[in-house]
Design a protein around this motif. Structure first.
Motif, PDB file in Angstrom:
ATOM      1  N   SER A  14       0.833  -1.206   0.000  1.00 26.62           N
ATOM      2  CA  SER A  14       0.000   0.000   0.000  1.00 26.62           C
ATOM      3  C   SER A  14       0.865   1.253   0.000  1.00 26.62           C
ATOM      4  CB  SER A  14      -0.919   0.003   1.222  1.00 26.62           C
ATOM      5  OG  SER A  14      -1.799  -1.098   1.200  1.00 26.62           O
ATOM      6  N   LEU A  18       1.000   4.440  -2.690  1.00 26.00           N
ATOM      7  CA  LEU A  18       0.918   5.860  -2.343  1.00 26.00           C
ATOM      8  C   LEU A  18       2.151   6.621  -2.816  1.00 26.00           C
ATOM      9  CD1 LEU A  18      -0.587   5.575   1.248  1.00 26.00           C
ATOM     10  CD2 LEU A  18      -1.783   6.203  -0.869  1.00 26.00           C
ATOM     11  N   LEU A  51      -7.752   1.595  -0.825  1.00 26.22           N
ATOM     12  CA  LEU A  51      -7.264   2.907  -0.394  1.00 26.22           C
ATOM     13  C   LEU A  51      -8.289   4.004  -0.707  1.00 26.22           C
ATOM     14  CD1 LEU A  51      -3.557   2.512  -1.541  1.00 26.22           C
ATOM     15  CD2 LEU A  51      -4.345   2.698   0.818  1.00 26.22           C
ATOM     16  N   HIS A  54     -11.152   4.091   1.810  1.00 25.90           N
ATOM     17  CA  HIS A  54     -10.817   4.729   3.085  1.00 25.90           C
ATOM     18  C   HIS A  54     -10.424   6.200   2.924  1.00 25.90           C
ATOM     19  CE1 HIS A  54     -11.056   1.114   5.550  1.00 25.90           C
ATOM     20  NE2 HIS A  54     -10.450   0.465   4.576  1.00 25.90           N
ATOM     21  N   LEU A  56      -7.942   7.488   1.262  1.00 24.43           N
ATOM     22  CA  LEU A  56      -6.514   7.760   1.079  1.00 24.43           C
ATOM     23  C   LEU A  56      -6.186   8.049  -0.381  1.00 24.43           C
ATOM     24  CD1 LEU A  56      -5.162   4.980   3.452  1.00 24.43           C
ATOM     25  CD2 LEU A  56      -5.279   7.436   3.908  1.00 24.43           C
ATOM     26  N   GLU A  58      -8.333   9.222  -4.165  1.00 18.16           N
ATOM     27  CA  GLU A  58      -9.586   9.802  -4.670  1.00 18.16           C
ATOM     28  C   GLU A  58      -9.670   9.572  -6.170  1.00 18.16           C
ATOM     29  OE1 GLU A  58     -11.616  14.255  -5.145  1.00 18.16           O
ATOM     30  OE2 GLU A  58      -9.694  13.988  -4.104  1.00 18.16           O
ATOM     31  N   PRO A  67      -3.964  11.397  -4.582  1.00 12.54           N
ATOM     32  CA  PRO A  67      -4.032  11.286  -3.122  1.00 12.54           C
ATOM     33  C   PRO A  67      -5.300  11.926  -2.587  1.00 12.54           C
ATOM     34  CG  PRO A  67      -1.822  11.854  -3.799  1.00 12.54           C
ATOM     35  CD  PRO A  67      -2.667  11.924  -5.038  1.00 12.54           C
ATOM     36  N   VAL A  70      -8.301  12.325   3.082  1.00  7.34           N
ATOM     37  CA  VAL A  70      -7.906  11.737   4.359  1.00  7.34           C
ATOM     38  C   VAL A  70      -6.390  11.672   4.466  1.00  7.34           C
ATOM     39  CG1 VAL A  70      -7.955   9.627   5.757  1.00  7.34           C
ATOM     40  CG2 VAL A  70     -10.037  10.445   4.650  1.00  7.34           C
ATOM     41  N   LEU A  71      -5.726  11.352   3.368  1.00 11.41           N
ATOM     42  CA  LEU A  71      -4.263  11.319   3.367  1.00 11.41           C
ATOM     43  C   LEU A  71      -3.704  12.703   3.659  1.00 11.41           C
ATOM     44  CD1 LEU A  71      -1.879   9.393   2.901  1.00 11.41           C
ATOM     45  CD2 LEU A  71      -1.881  10.114   0.510  1.00 11.41           C
ATOM     46  N   TRP A  72      -4.292  13.722   3.035  1.00  9.82           N
ATOM     47  CA  TRP A  72      -3.868  15.110   3.306  1.00  9.82           C
ATOM     48  C   TRP A  72      -4.107  15.453   4.773  1.00  9.82           C
ATOM     49  CZ3 TRP A  72      -7.093  18.971   5.117  1.00  9.82           C
ATOM     50  CH2 TRP A  72      -6.517  20.243   5.208  1.00  9.82           C
ATOM     51  N   VAL A  74      -4.268  13.488   7.423  1.00  8.50           N
ATOM     52  CA  VAL A  74      -3.303  12.805   8.289  1.00  8.50           C
ATOM     53  C   VAL A  74      -1.920  13.443   8.157  1.00  8.50           C
ATOM     54  CG1 VAL A  74      -2.113  10.618   8.692  1.00  8.50           C
ATOM     55  CG2 VAL A  74      -4.570  10.636   8.265  1.00  8.50           C
TER      56      VAL A  74
END
Length: 248
Positions: A14, A18, A51, A54, A56, A58, A67, A70-72, A74
């Motif tokens: 994973s 990313l 991903l 969740h 992470l 889009e 990305p 949610v990734l941004w 976090v």
């Protein structure tokens, strides 16, 4: 956590998905992700779907992904880089006002220059660096500053892994690094763009511990290079003091 048939954990795969995204590839199709992450396409499809579920990743259009929010979210909570960037912004703005070209903040991460923040203005010189982009250490003024002031172990590890490429660019590499360390700044003409000069200084904490680098990118032949160095040094000292001051 479940492993693949190769023994590689799902988390490891994973992360590779990313990390397939970078400044040059802000959105990718699944086939591109599979190629850049060196994964079977079926594995990439499954991981991308999970991903995206969740937040992470889009889905943007035509089967492409970027990305996710949610990734941004976090990443924004990552304390050290975020605190450093927040503390640096007023000082970057001061330098930007004086130099009137791009100014940026970076750290040494995994043998690369990681740009944490960049401020520009209309008419600025060409600058390949962007926020969250990476630059080769030996081809950037910020990289030389970071390497020159890095801990001995970190510098030795970099030279073990990348010494050949670095010495191809700087045949007298150790002398170059010692000069940068003694004079407290680095200047490189045309190493990333032929028409620009990079100027950088270190941000040093207690006992000379390296924190980051501040740099500007100006046109080759820029007639206020000395003023740029002075402005960067002033900003560096101010940032170091700000970081050392306990928050109320």
């Amino acid at each position: 956590m479940a492993n693949s048939s190769s023994g590689e954990a799902v988390l490891d795969r994973s992360v590779r998905v990313l990390r397939a995204f970078d400044a040059a590839h802000p959105s990718l199709g699944v086939a591109e992700i599979a190629a850049r992450a060196e994964l079977p396409r079926t594995t990439a499809y499954r991981l991308v779907a999970q991903l995206a579920e969740h937040g992470l990743l889009e889905h943007v259009s035509d089967g492409r992904y970027r990305p996710g929010v949610v990734l941004w979210e976090v990443a924004t909570r990552a304390s050290a880089p975020t605190d450093l960037s927040t503390a640096a912004l007023p000082f970057l703005e001061d330098v930007n006002q004086v130099v009137r070209h791009s100014v940026q903040l970076s750290i040494l991460d995994d043998s690369e220059v990681l740009v944490l923040e960049r401020l520009s203005r209309p008419g600025h010189a060409i600058n390949q660096a962007h926020r969250a982009s990476r630059l080769p250490v030996h081809r950037s003024s910020m990289g030389l500053v970071l390497l020159a002031h890095a801990a001995d172990r970190e510098r030795a590890e970099y030279l073990r892994r990348h010494g050949e490429a670095a010495r191809a660019t700087h045949p007298r590499l150790e002398h170059t690094l010692e000069t940068v360390r003694l004079q407290g700044f680095a200047v490189l003409d045309g190493f990333i763009d032929a028409e620009t000069t990079g100027i950088a200084v270190p941000v040093l904490g207690p006992k000379g511990r390296l924190i980051a680098a501040l740099g500007v990118v100006v046109p080759v032949g820029y007639d206020a290079a000395e003023a740029a160095v002075m402005s960067l040094r002033t900003a560096s000292r101010g940032l170091a003091r700000a970081l050392a001051t306990p928050r109320s």
